[in-house]
Write a protein that holds these residues in place. Structure first.
Motif, short mmCIF file in Angstrom:
data_model
loop_
_atom_site.label_atom_id
_atom_site.label_comp_id
_atom_site.label_asym_id
_atom_site.label_seq_id
_atom_site.Cartn_x
_atom_site.Cartn_y
_atom_site.Cartn_z
N ALA A 1 0.72 -1.14 0.00
CA ALA A 1 -0.09 0.06 0.06
C ALA A 1 0.87 1.21 -0.02
O ALA A 1 1.87 1.18 0.69
CB ALA A 1 -0.98 0.09 1.26
N GLY A 2 0.52 2.12 -0.71
CA GLY A 2 1.27 3.37 -0.87
C GLY A 2 2.46 3.45 -1.75
O GLY A 2 3.40 4.32 -1.84
N LYS A 3 2.77 2.26 -2.30
CA LYS A 3 4.15 2.24 -3.04
C LYS A 3 4.16 2.20 -4.60
O LYS A 3 5.01 2.05 -5.19
CB LYS A 3 4.71 1.04 -2.58
N GLY A 4 2.78 2.48 -5.09
CA GLY A 4 2.37 2.49 -6.39
C GLY A 4 2.43 1.07 -7.17
O GLY A 4 2.57 1.28 -8.20
N LYS A 5 2.63 0.05 -6.47
CA LYS A 5 2.87 -1.15 -6.98
C LYS A 5 1.56 -1.99 -7.07
O LYS A 5 1.55 -3.20 -7.92
CB LYS A 5 3.66 -2.07 -6.08
N ALA A 6 0.51 -1.59 -6.68
CA ALA A 6 -0.80 -2.35 -6.82
C ALA A 6 -1.26 -2.57 -8.29
O ALA A 6 -1.23 -1.72 -9.07
CB ALA A 6 -1.89 -1.66 -5.93
N ASP A 7 -1.56 -3.86 -8.77
CA ASP A 7 -1.97 -4.12 -10.10
C ASP A 7 -3.40 -3.94 -10.07
O ASP A 7 -4.23 -4.61 -9.63
CB ASP A 7 -1.66 -5.58 -10.41
N PRO A 8 -3.92 -3.15 -11.00
CA PRO A 8 -5.36 -2.90 -11.11
C PRO A 8 -6.20 -3.77 -11.93
O PRO A 8 -7.34 -3.57 -12.11
CB PRO A 8 -5.34 -1.44 -11.75
N THR A 9 -5.38 -4.91 -12.32
CA THR A 9 -6.23 -5.58 -13.60
C THR A 9 -7.50 -6.06 -13.15
O THR A 9 -8.67 -6.10 -13.68
CB THR A 9 -5.31 -6.77 -14.04
N SER A 10 -7.46 -6.86 -11.66
CA SER A 10 -8.69 -7.26 -11.38
C SER A 10 -9.77 -6.62 -11.03
O SER A 10 -10.79 -6.59 -11.01
CB SER A 10 -8.35 -8.37 -10.00
N PHE A 11 -9.40 -5.31 -10.40
CA PHE A 11 -10.37 -4.22 -10.22
C PHE A 11 -10.90 -3.53 -11.58
O PHE A 11 -12.27 -3.60 -11.57
CB PHE A 11 -9.61 -3.15 -9.48
N LEU A 12 -10.32 -3.54 -12.48
CA LEU A 12 -10.90 -3.20 -13.87
C LEU A 12 -11.58 -4.30 -14.38
O LEU A 12 -12.69 -3.97 -14.95
CB LEU A 12 -9.50 -2.89 -14.79
N ALA A 13 -11.24 -5.46 -14.02
CA ALA A 13 -12.31 -6.83 -14.46
C ALA A 13 -13.74 -6.57 -13.80
O ALA A 13 -14.48 -7.03 -14.44
CB ALA A 13 -11.34 -7.96 -14.38
N ALA A 14 -13.57 -6.26 -12.43
CA ALA A 14 -14.75 -6.38 -11.82
C ALA A 14 -15.80 -5.05 -12.46
O ALA A 14 -16.85 -5.36 -12.13
CB ALA A 14 -14.51 -5.85 -10.26
#
Length: 366
Positions: A313-326
């Motif tokens: 968290a807060g490191k800019g490393k989170a992958d948004p692919t699953s969130f985008l798929a949701a």
């Protein structure tokens, strides 16, 4: 999302909760909603606070994230991401820290978004990850989003269903201790969950005659009663009852062989008896990005298939692919539900939200 008789694109309003403010939720929102395809298929509304969004936006300079702030859901911009202001507080955000603040504001966001969903002001809801411990309060005494939504919509039961391109896996029991699982394996619970799955597969995924596989509880599905008797006394009778009601239900299958031999490919959905029995193979074998869908609600709710990820968290490393798929899945299910309602009176060609979004992209590029 669907095409009406005049072929005008109907863009549903999709609400998005912020999740735990110290987790990766807002980072995922910023990254996902910076994808220009989103505005082509829906009107996104983020339930959060302006200062909380800007806290994370400053650390993500590579993402072009702009939004319209409002406190009135009847006055939304159709050309921008909308921020429904749930608080004006200067929240002391501490990425990666598990504290009460993260849970308190996660609940504020969820509460307002669910109210909008119940009131019909948004047509679908995508929930960012919460931490199940720090969100606990007098108002939220649940093991997660799924039972909370069940109570909010006052339905008899719901089903937690993991969805990917190549498989759908539901669980009979959700977030309960392993030692308590067996007491929840009942004929009534199995038949109720599968009927919800069957209806959802028809109305939400457009499968006319869904085939559902049921896993056993014990190793080797009990080996004819040698290793536990839940299969003989409960699961098989439940399957027999469902078949008598003309549902295509099969099993019980030994979980290890079922997934190892690829038997899941022959079914539209699988009912696992407990959380890890279903989610471990799902997360190991799913093609594309998996998402979590709550079947059985009158409204539509999806989420990514992961948690708060405090470690990044807060490191800019989170992958948004699953969130985008949701987000895409929520829009797609809205379209499918509408198509199911209209099918007899007005048969129409089914079109995936993902395909339509790509088609719009190609047209714009031309």
């Amino acid at each position: 999302m669907y095409l009406n008789m005049s072929n005008e694109l109907q863009k549903p309003v999709i609400g998005i909760t912020s999740g735990d403010l110290n987790g990766i939720g807002i980072e995922l929102i910023i990254k996902s909603l910076s994808d220009h395809r989103i505005l082509d298929i829906c009107i996104p509304v983020v339930f959060s606070g302006n200062k909380s969004i800007n806290f994370y936006r400053k650390s993500l300079p590579d993402y072009n994230f702009n939004y319209n702030t409002t406190k009135d859901l009847t006055k939304l911009s159709h050309k921008q991401v909308n921020l429904f202001s749930c608080w004006d507080d200067e929240v002391a955000i501490q990425p990666g820290v598990l504290n009460n603040i993260g849970g308190e504001y996660a609940y504020r966001s969820l509460e307002m978004a669910v109210k909008a969903l119940k009131d019909g002001q948004i047509q679908g809801l995508v929930t960012a990850p919460i931490h199940k411990k720090n969100i606990q309060s007098e108002k939220f005494n649940y093991s997660g989003h799924t039972p909370y939504l069940k109570d909010q919509f006052q339905v008899n039961d719901v089903v937690m269903m993991m969805v990917a391109e190549n498989m759908r896996v539901a669980v009979l029991t959700e977030h309960i201790p392993v030692k308590n699982i067996a007491e929840h394996i009942t004929i009534e619970n199995i038949t109720r969950k599968i009927k919800i799955m069957h209806q959802s597969l028809q109305t939400d995924f457009g499968i006319e005659k869904p085939r559902i596989a049921v896993l056993g509880l014990n190793p080797h599905a009990g080996d004819e009663g040698l290793i536990g008797n839940e299969e003989e006394l409960v699961i098989k009778p439940a399957i027999k009852e469902l078949k008598a009601a003309n549902l295509l239900v099969f099993g019980p299958y030994s979980a290890d062989a079922f997934f190892a031999r690829g038997q899941y490919k022959s079914f539209d959905a699988v009912l696992a008896m407990y959380h890890d029995q279903g989610l471990i193979p799902f997360k190991s074998l799913a093609i594309g990005e998996g998402i979590n869908y709550t079947a059985g609600l009158p409204a539509i709710r999806t989420s990514p298939d992961h948690g708060t990820a405090f470690d990044i968290a807060g490191k800019g490393k989170a992958d948004p692919t699953s969130f985008l798929a949701a987000i895409f899945e929520a829009v797609d299910i809205i379209r499918t539900r509408q198509g199911y309602k209209d099918a007899r009176a007005n048969p129409m060609k089914k079109m995936s939200a993902r395909i339509l979004a790509n088609a719009v992209d190609e047209k714009v590029e031309e």
